[in-house]
Design a protein around this motif. Structure first.
Motif, PDB file in Angstrom:
ATOM      1  N   LEU A  92       0.823  -1.209   0.000  1.00  0.00           N
ATOM      2  CA  LEU A  92       0.000   0.000   0.000  1.00  0.00           C
ATOM      3  C   LEU A  92       0.855   1.256   0.000  1.00  0.00           C
ATOM      4  CD1 LEU A  92      -2.868   1.276   0.289  1.00  0.00           C
ATOM      5  CD2 LEU A  92      -2.576   1.071   2.777  1.00  0.00           C
ATOM      6  N   GLY A  93       2.015   1.189   0.647  1.00  0.00           N
ATOM      7  CA  GLY A  93       2.905   2.342   0.728  1.00  0.00           C
ATOM      8  C   GLY A  93       2.762   3.139   2.003  1.00  0.00           C
ATOM      9  N   ARG A  94       1.867   2.705   2.884  1.00  0.00           N
ATOM     10  CA  ARG A  94       1.654   3.364   4.171  1.00  0.00           C
ATOM     11  C   ARG A  94       0.809   2.438   5.023  1.00  0.00           C
ATOM     12  NH1 ARG A  94      -3.592   5.001   4.777  1.00  0.00           N
ATOM     13  NH2 ARG A  94      -4.818   5.416   2.906  1.00  0.00           N
ATOM     14  N   ALA A  95       0.742   2.720   6.307  1.00  0.00           N
ATOM     15  CA  ALA A  95      -0.126   1.953   7.189  1.00  0.00           C
ATOM     16  C   ALA A  95      -1.576   2.382   6.985  1.00  0.00           C
ATOM     17  CB  ALA A  95       0.272   2.159   8.641  1.00  0.00           C
ATOM     18  N   PRO A  96      -2.516   1.449   6.965  1.00  0.00           N
ATOM     19  CA  PRO A  96      -3.925   1.843   6.882  1.00  0.00           C
ATOM     20  C   PRO A  96      -4.332   2.600   8.129  1.00  0.00           C
ATOM     21  CG  PRO A  96      -3.733  -0.482   7.429  1.00  0.00           C
ATOM     22  CD  PRO A  96      -2.360  -0.003   7.094  1.00  0.00           C
ATOM     23  N   ARG A  97      -5.257   3.533   7.955  1.00  0.00           N
ATOM     24  CA  ARG A  97      -5.712   4.350   9.075  1.00  0.00           C
ATOM     25  C   ARG A  97      -7.201   4.127   9.347  1.00  0.00           C
ATOM     26  NH1 ARG A  97      -2.041   7.715   6.207  1.00  0.00           N
ATOM     27  NH2 ARG A  97      -3.748   8.628   5.014  1.00  0.00           N
ATOM     28  N   LEU A 101      -9.927  -0.321   5.692  1.00  0.00           N
ATOM     29  CA  LEU A 101      -8.800  -0.523   4.782  1.00  0.00           C
ATOM     30  C   LEU A 101      -7.915  -1.670   5.260  1.00  0.00           C
ATOM     31  CD1 LEU A 101      -7.404   0.343   2.217  1.00  0.00           C
ATOM     32  CD2 LEU A 101      -6.187   2.107   3.508  1.00  0.00           C
ATOM     33  N   THR A 102      -7.798  -1.855   6.560  1.00  0.00           N
ATOM     34  CA  THR A 102      -7.040  -2.989   7.085  1.00  0.00           C
ATOM     35  C   THR A 102      -7.697  -4.293   6.661  1.00  0.00           C
ATOM     36  OG1 THR A 102      -6.383  -1.662   8.999  1.00  0.00           O
ATOM     37  CG2 THR A 102      -6.079  -4.034   9.168  1.00  0.00           C
ATOM     38  N   TYR A 103      -9.019  -4.344   6.701  1.00  0.00           N
ATOM     39  CA  TYR A 103      -9.753  -5.528   6.254  1.00  0.00           C
ATOM     40  C   TYR A 103      -9.524  -5.758   4.759  1.00  0.00           C
ATOM     41  CZ  TYR A 103     -13.676  -8.879   6.422  1.00  0.00           C
ATOM     42  OH  TYR A 103     -14.472 -10.012   6.384  1.00  0.00           O
ATOM     43  N   GLN A 104      -9.567  -4.699   3.988  1.00  0.00           N
ATOM     44  CA  GLN A 104      -9.342  -4.834   2.544  1.00  0.00           C
ATOM     45  C   GLN A 104      -7.947  -5.386   2.262  1.00  0.00           C
ATOM     46  OE1 GLN A 104     -10.028  -1.197   0.408  1.00  0.00           O
ATOM     47  NE2 GLN A 104      -9.720  -2.109  -1.605  1.00  0.00           N
ATOM     48  N   LEU A 108      -8.152  -8.849   0.259  1.00  0.00           N
ATOM     49  CA  LEU A 108      -7.689  -8.871  -1.131  1.00  0.00           C
ATOM     50  C   LEU A 108      -6.748  -7.681  -1.343  1.00  0.00           C
ATOM     51  CD1 LEU A 108      -8.269 -10.724  -3.586  1.00  0.00           C
ATOM     52  CD2 LEU A 108      -9.834  -8.955  -4.412  1.00  0.00           C
ATOM     53  N   PRO A 109      -5.492  -7.818  -0.916  1.00  0.00           N
ATOM     54  CA  PRO A 109      -4.576  -6.669  -0.938  1.00  0.00           C
ATOM     55  C   PRO A 109      -4.380  -6.055  -2.317  1.00  0.00           C
ATOM     56  CG  PRO A 109      -3.396  -8.724  -0.490  1.00  0.00           C
ATOM     57  CD  PRO A 109      -4.851  -9.023  -0.357  1.00  0.00           C
ATOM     58  N   GLY A 110      -4.476  -6.869  -3.370  1.00  0.00           N
ATOM     59  CA  GLY A 110      -4.287  -6.317  -4.707  1.00  0.00           C
ATOM     60  C   GLY A 110      -5.342  -5.305  -5.097  1.00  0.00           C
ATOM     61  N   SER A 111      -6.472  -5.282  -4.375  1.00  0.00           N
ATOM     62  CA  SER A 111      -7.563  -4.365  -4.728  1.00  0.00           C
ATOM     63  C   SER A 111      -7.353  -2.952  -4.222  1.00  0.00           C
ATOM     64  CB  SER A 111      -8.894  -4.901  -4.185  1.00  0.00           C
ATOM     65  OG  SER A 111      -8.934  -4.801  -2.761  1.00  0.00           O
TER      66      SER A 111
END
Length: 213
Positions: A92-97, A101-104, A108-111
């Motif tokens: 992703l290039g950063r931590a989800p906030r 987004l953490t669930y995504q 399915l990280p590619g999404s």
């Protein structure tokens, strides 16, 4: 099985490695497994443990999936969940906030590079991803969208077990401060209820302005 005593320290170490806060990752684990590290996929698909890691991923790391199901939550978090999350954060290039987004990232990280808005489609009906997870399309719209993940994060965060796990993790790591006030959407997305409220307020202000002329 459920969270063992060492799981809260392991969640703190997950934060150290990935900067993903406990209130974002714990509801993800709850949605995937009910915080039960011994849980195999209910649909019979090859996914295992507290974050439903794929059998392919586990085997690539030299872990037998059936052995993995016998590990306590703390071991699964340290040896599988944390490296997966760290790799996904790197993608992703950063931590989800947000929990959404953490669930995504876990689902399915590619999404995350294309499905960036709450209305964005992650998987359409008929695809392998959808067919393996039809329950995520809770409104039966024929697609799994980012806001479907938000719905399940809101449900998870309302659960007593998740609330207790977040509280225990922060008690184990007081240096992390306090949990976010709005973990479902965080600062990654705009809460639709806030948006509706803002639009209603804007409309009311316009009415007042017109009558004040």
């Amino acid at each position: 099985m459920s969270l063992d005593a060492g799981a809260y320290a392991a969640l703190g170490r997950l934060y150290d490695a990935s900067k993903v806060r406990p209130e974002f990752v714990i509801p993800v684990l709850a949605s995937e497994s009910g915080l039960d590290p011994s849980r195999a996929n209910a649909g019979g698909y090859p996914y295992y443990g507290i974050n439903q890691a794929s059998g392919t991923y586990l085997e690539a790391r030299g872990i037998d999936p059936q052995d993995y199901l016998s590990w306590p939550a703390s071991q699964q978090i340290d040896q599988v969940v944390t490296p997966m999350m760290r790799a996904n954060v790197g993608y992703l290039g950063r931590a989800p906030r947000s929990a959404t987004l953490t669930y995504q990232l876990n689902f399915l990280p590619g999404s995350v590079k294309t499905a960036k808005a709450l209305c964005s489609v992650i998987a359409w009906r008929g695809t392998a991803v959808y067919n393996a997870n039809p329950g995520l399309d809770w409104l039966r719209l024929g697609a799994i969208r980012v806001d479907d993940l938000a719905h399940f994060m809101a449900r998870a965060l309302a659960g007593a077990g998740v609330k207790a796990a977040i509280k225990a993790t922060y008690a184990a790591r007081p240096d992390l401060g306090r949990p976010s006030l709005s973990p479902v959407y965080g600062t990654d997305f705009v809460d639709p209820l806030w948006w509706l409220g803002a639009m209603a307020a804007a409309g009311l202000n316009e009415v007042r302005r017109r009558f004040a002329r």
